[in-house]
Design an enzyme around this catalytic site. Sequence first.
Site, PDB file in Angstrom:
ATOM      1  N   THR A 117       0.855  -1.040   0.519  1.00 32.09           N
ATOM      2  CA  THR A 117       0.190   0.147  -0.371  1.00 32.09           C
ATOM      3  C   THR A 117       0.940   1.446  -0.281  1.00 32.09           C
ATOM      4  O   THR A 117       1.947   1.247   1.118  1.00 32.09           O
ATOM      5  CB  THR A 117      -1.053  -0.026   1.063  1.00 32.09           C
ATOM      6  N   TYR A 141      -1.730   0.144  10.200  1.00 34.69           N
ATOM      7  CA  TYR A 141      -1.375  -0.447   9.387  1.00 34.69           C
ATOM      8  C   TYR A 141      -0.581  -0.392   8.315  1.00 34.69           C
ATOM      9  O   TYR A 141      -0.088  -1.349   7.799  1.00 34.69           O
ATOM     10  CB  TYR A 141      -3.234   0.163   8.510  1.00 34.69           C
TER      11      TYR A 141
END
Length: 328
Positions: A117, A141
């Site tokens: 990501t 995250y």
Amino acid sequence: MATILVTGGAGYVGAHCCLALARAGHKVVVYDNFSNGHRQFVKWGPLVEGDIRDKARLVAAFAEYKPDAVLHCAALIEVGESVKHPDRFYDNNVTGALVLLDVMREAGVNAFVFSSTCATYGEPQRLPMDETHSQNPVSPYGWTKLMVERASRDMAAAYGLQFAHLRYFNAAGAAPEEGIGERHTPETHAIPLALFTLLGRREGFKIFGQDYETRDGTCLRDYVHVLDLADAHVRAVERLLAGGASLAANLGTGDGVTVRELLDAIARVTGKSVPATPAPRRDGDAPALVADNSLARRELAWTPMRGIDAIIADAWEWHERVEAGTFG
Ligand code: UDP
């Protein structure tokens, strides 16, 4: 034709990757624990229901299906939840990946394609962001994803593992004719939330922040169609299986769209106007995130084909079908 084990293959990105791999002639095996996945999304190959932290289950799946490569999409993904429950994120996303990598090593499976990501970059220092941008995540995250990148990179240096770290920008869109699309609970993403207002499922859409340093004051994001993402995964798998070098690649279009432009596009595509109201900034939102995708274009011969209107058209058709109960 190769056999690809797709962890999280019943999830949003994972299911679209299964579709794309199957279309490219590969055999897919879905490995999913259904914490967030959907049984209706498993349609391009056999299913092993299991958790990535369950080594025995993974070992059995590898023994039964003998995958040539692993596409690792299984993860907890909600940034806000990761702030509240970091323990769950480190356990699932990091421990789970380490177990998977361990099983791959024991089974002699060396091709590892990883759903990473742009959140691994943290605060943008420059735009567009290329892969040499510093990686300093601002959420648990993002850290879990970066740790798996790091671990697999070190393992690649130590033994025969080959990796492709695919750093997604804003995944969006759907494949409505195939019965797959975005279905998160709770939903936090801008496009589905805006479309929900048109379906009467929400009162209105809040525009988080109007005073960012962008062309209209609202946040700018690089929305990339999930089928374009899936296409890049097929290319990454095939590269590694052909003996190509490991790589980390941004997957974005290189074009930024502000929240207001997004709402304009929704009106253009659906013919309906989203009832939107200004709201305060959301914690942790960067003003702008845009990919420099030249590495993926060069190394994977990847070209994202679908712009914001196509993304919205597919997402709209998908959510209408879900609402009508006619997907799948
Ligand atoms: N956004 C918004 N209202 C919402 C949800 C999102 O204005 O109800 C904005 C958000 O601030 C961000 C953009 O839309 O700038 C995309 O948000 P999303 O959650 O889809 O993806 P993110 O970039 O946070 O991963």
